[in-house]
Design a protein around this motif. Structure first.
Motif, PDB file in Angstrom:
ATOM      1  N   MET A   1      12.693  52.091  54.169  1.00 22.12           N
ATOM      2  CA  MET A   1      13.878  51.915  53.349  1.00 22.12           C
ATOM      3  C   MET A   1      13.928  50.464  52.866  1.00 22.12           C
ATOM      4  O   MET A   1      13.430  49.570  53.516  1.00 22.12           O
ATOM      5  CB  MET A   1      15.139  52.242  54.153  1.00 22.12           C
ATOM      6  CG  MET A   1      15.205  53.656  54.676  1.00 22.12           C
ATOM      7  SD  MET A   1      16.189  54.739  53.679  1.00 22.12           S
ATOM      8  CE  MET A   1      17.810  54.455  54.304  1.00 22.12           C
ATOM      9  N   ARG A   2      14.577  50.271  51.775  1.00 26.48           N
ATOM     10  CA  ARG A   2      14.635  48.938  51.200  1.00 26.48           C
ATOM     11  C   ARG A   2      16.082  48.459  51.108  1.00 26.48           C
ATOM     12  O   ARG A   2      17.016  49.228  51.270  1.00 26.48           O
ATOM     13  CB  ARG A   2      13.963  48.919  49.836  1.00 26.48           C
ATOM     14  CG  ARG A   2      14.645  49.812  48.822  1.00 26.48           C
ATOM     15  CD  ARG A   2      13.866  49.831  47.504  1.00 26.48           C
ATOM     16  NE  ARG A   2      14.600  50.589  46.509  1.00 26.48           N
ATOM     17  CZ  ARG A   2      15.560  50.107  45.734  1.00 26.48           C
ATOM     18  NH1 ARG A   2      15.915  48.850  45.840  1.00 26.48           N
ATOM     19  NH2 ARG A   2      16.165  50.858  44.847  1.00 26.48           N
ATOM     20  N   MET A   3      16.219  47.178  50.810  1.00 29.74           N
ATOM     21  CA  MET A   3      17.536  46.567  50.654  1.00 29.74           C
ATOM     22  C   MET A   3      18.022  46.871  49.238  1.00 29.74           C
ATOM     23  O   MET A   3      17.611  46.221  48.283  1.00 29.74           O
ATOM     24  CB  MET A   3      17.455  45.061  50.905  1.00 29.74           C
ATOM     25  CG  MET A   3      18.791  44.364  50.819  1.00 29.74           C
ATOM     26  SD  MET A   3      19.941  44.805  52.113  1.00 29.74           S
ATOM     27  CE  MET A   3      19.538  43.582  53.330  1.00 29.74           C
ATOM     28  N   THR A   4      18.874  47.883  49.110  1.00 29.20           N
ATOM     29  CA  THR A   4      19.406  48.265  47.806  1.00 29.20           C
ATOM     30  C   THR A   4      20.500  47.300  47.378  1.00 29.20           C
ATOM     31  O   THR A   4      20.965  46.472  48.167  1.00 29.20           O
ATOM     32  CB  THR A   4      19.978  49.691  47.858  1.00 29.20           C
ATOM     33  OG1 THR A   4      21.082  49.691  48.773  1.00 29.20           O
ATOM     34  CG2 THR A   4      18.927  50.703  48.284  1.00 29.20           C
ATOM     35  N   LYS A   5      20.933  47.453  46.139  1.00 28.81           N
ATOM     36  CA  LYS A   5      22.001  46.605  45.612  1.00 28.81           C
ATOM     37  C   LYS A   5      23.286  46.778  46.441  1.00 28.81           C
ATOM     38  O   LYS A   5      23.946  45.799  46.773  1.00 28.81           O
ATOM     39  CB  LYS A   5      22.259  46.946  44.145  1.00 28.81           C
ATOM     40  CG  LYS A   5      23.337  46.123  43.499  1.00 28.81           C
ATOM     41  CD  LYS A   5      23.577  46.559  42.065  1.00 28.81           C
ATOM     42  CE  LYS A   5      24.793  45.849  41.508  1.00 28.81           C
ATOM     43  NZ  LYS A   5      25.191  46.376  40.205  1.00 28.81           N
ATOM     44  N   ASN A   6      23.612  48.015  46.773  1.00 29.11           N
ATOM     45  CA  ASN A   6      24.818  48.273  47.568  1.00 29.11           C
ATOM     46  C   ASN A   6      24.725  47.645  48.955  1.00 29.11           C
ATOM     47  O   ASN A   6      25.676  47.034  49.434  1.00 29.11           O
ATOM     48  CB  ASN A   6      25.070  49.772  47.702  1.00 29.11           C
ATOM     49  CG  ASN A   6      25.585  50.397  46.426  1.00 29.11           C
ATOM     50  OD1 ASN A   6      26.103  49.711  45.540  1.00 29.11           O
ATOM     51  ND2 ASN A   6      25.450  51.708  46.317  1.00 29.11           N
ATOM     52  N   ARG A   7      23.592  47.801  49.595  1.00 27.17           N
ATOM     53  CA  ARG A   7      23.397  47.211  50.925  1.00 27.17           C
ATOM     54  C   ARG A   7      23.506  45.693  50.860  1.00 27.17           C
ATOM     55  O   ARG A   7      24.094  45.074  51.739  1.00 27.17           O
ATOM     56  CB  ARG A   7      22.046  47.617  51.499  1.00 27.17           C
ATOM     57  CG  ARG A   7      21.963  49.077  51.843  1.00 27.17           C
ATOM     58  CD  ARG A   7      20.559  49.457  52.239  1.00 27.17           C
ATOM     59  NE  ARG A   7      20.478  50.877  52.510  1.00 27.17           N
ATOM     60  CZ  ARG A   7      19.363  51.573  52.468  1.00 27.17           C
ATOM     61  NH1 ARG A   7      18.220  50.982  52.186  1.00 27.17           N
ATOM     62  NH2 ARG A   7      19.370  52.868  52.712  1.00 27.17           N
TER      63      ARG A   7
ATOM     64  N   TYR B   1      22.726  51.236  58.029  1.00 25.45           N
ATOM     65  CA  TYR B   1      21.376  50.759  57.745  1.00 25.45           C
ATOM     66  C   TYR B   1      21.213  49.298  58.186  1.00 25.45           C
ATOM     67  O   TYR B   1      20.229  48.944  58.835  1.00 25.45           O
ATOM     68  CB  TYR B   1      21.062  50.895  56.248  1.00 25.45           C
ATOM     69  CG  TYR B   1      19.790  50.176  55.861  1.00 25.45           C
ATOM     70  CD1 TYR B   1      18.555  50.781  56.034  1.00 25.45           C
ATOM     71  CD2 TYR B   1      19.836  48.877  55.361  1.00 25.45           C
ATOM     72  CE1 TYR B   1      17.381  50.105  55.706  1.00 25.45           C
ATOM     73  CE2 TYR B   1      18.661  48.198  55.030  1.00 25.45           C
ATOM     74  CZ  TYR B   1      17.450  48.813  55.211  1.00 25.45           C
ATOM     75  OH  TYR B   1      16.294  48.144  54.905  1.00 25.45           O
ATOM     76  N   LEU B   2      22.179  48.459  57.812  1.00 28.71           N
ATOM     77  CA  LEU B   2      22.099  47.031  58.133  1.00 28.71           C
ATOM     78  C   LEU B   2      22.129  46.796  59.642  1.00 28.71           C
ATOM     79  O   LEU B   2      21.451  45.911  60.155  1.00 28.71           O
ATOM     80  CB  LEU B   2      23.233  46.279  57.434  1.00 28.71           C
ATOM     81  CG  LEU B   2      23.123  46.234  55.906  1.00 28.71           C
ATOM     82  CD1 LEU B   2      24.440  45.782  55.288  1.00 28.71           C
ATOM     83  CD2 LEU B   2      21.975  45.345  55.477  1.00 28.71           C
ATOM     84  N   HIS B   3      22.890  47.615  60.354  1.00 29.01           N
ATOM     85  CA  HIS B   3      22.918  47.492  61.814  1.00 29.01           C
ATOM     86  C   HIS B   3      21.593  47.956  62.418  1.00 29.01           C
ATOM     87  O   HIS B   3      21.007  47.261  63.256  1.00 29.01           O
ATOM     88  CB  HIS B   3      24.083  48.298  62.398  1.00 29.01           C
ATOM     89  CG  HIS B   3      24.097  48.294  63.878  1.00 29.01           C
ATOM     90  ND1 HIS B   3      23.633  49.356  64.627  1.00 29.01           N
ATOM     91  CD2 HIS B   3      24.471  47.338  64.761  1.00 29.01           C
ATOM     92  CE1 HIS B   3      23.743  49.058  65.906  1.00 29.01           C
ATOM     93  NE2 HIS B   3      24.235  47.849  66.019  1.00 29.01           N
ATOM     94  N   GLN B   4      21.118  49.108  61.996  1.00 25.35           N
ATOM     95  CA  GLN B   4      19.858  49.647  62.525  1.00 25.35           C
ATOM     96  C   GLN B   4      18.674  48.739  62.209  1.00 25.35           C
ATOM     97  O   GLN B   4      17.723  48.677  62.982  1.00 25.35           O
ATOM     98  CB  GLN B   4      19.602  51.055  61.967  1.00 25.35           C
ATOM     99  CG  GLN B   4      20.583  52.089  62.450  1.00 25.35           C
ATOM    100  CD  GLN B   4      20.505  52.318  63.954  1.00 25.35           C
ATOM    101  OE1 GLN B   4      19.430  52.261  64.548  1.00 25.35           O
ATOM    102  NE2 GLN B   4      21.641  52.561  64.579  1.00 25.35           N
ATOM    103  N   SER B   5      18.751  48.028  61.109  1.00 26.63           N
ATOM    104  CA  SER B   5      17.662  47.131  60.697  1.00 26.63           C
ATOM    105  C   SER B   5      17.764  45.742  61.317  1.00 26.63           C
ATOM    106  O   SER B   5      16.900  44.899  61.090  1.00 26.63           O
ATOM    107  CB  SER B   5      17.647  46.997  59.168  1.00 26.63           C
ATOM    108  OG  SER B   5      17.444  48.253  58.574  1.00 26.63           O
TER     109      SER B   5
END
Length: 122
Positions: free
Chosen positions: A1-7, A44-48
């Motif tokens: 997964m990548r760092m999207t604009k929303n993330r 996502y940010l927490h899991q990453s």
């Protein structure tokens, strides 16, 4: 997964805050983003490893994993305050020696009355 604009937007909102934020607080600040999208981004940010989280009073709070800090929560008004200083080294050494723990990190949340609420009670 990548760092999207929303993330990336959610991440910036969290790291620019001096106190942890809930998903609802993030969505209030990012009006163009749905609460569901905020939740997905936070997960996502927490899991990453970008964010850390803790739960308190049925809310989950998120904060940057790149900054070590503690927090104070006022039991009357509910506000969170950052505490940037950490004096836990001696206690960590004691616990490590006494109980043979290998402490990797710690999280401290103090609670009581903030200055404003304390003045109202006196």
């Amino acid at each position: 997964m990548r760092m999207t604009k929303n993330r990336e937007q959610v991440y910036k909102e969290i790291i620019n805050s001096s106190v942890p934020l809930t998903a609802y607080e993030v969505s209030e600040r990012l009006k163009d983003m749905s609460l569901t999208t905020v939740y997905r981004a936070l997960e996502y940010l927490h899991q990453s490893g970008y964010l850390k989280r803790f739960s308190l009073d049925n809310y989950t709070y998120y904060y940057s994993s790149s900054v070590h800090r503690h927090f104070f929560r006022c039991v009357k008004c509910g506000r969170l305050f950052p505490i940037d200083e950490c004096h836990m080294d001696e206690y960590e050494n004691y616990l490590s020696g006494r109980f043979k723990f290998k402490i990797q990190e710690h999280f401290v949340l103090f609670s009581g009355l903030c200055e404003e609420c304390y003045k109202k009670e006196v």
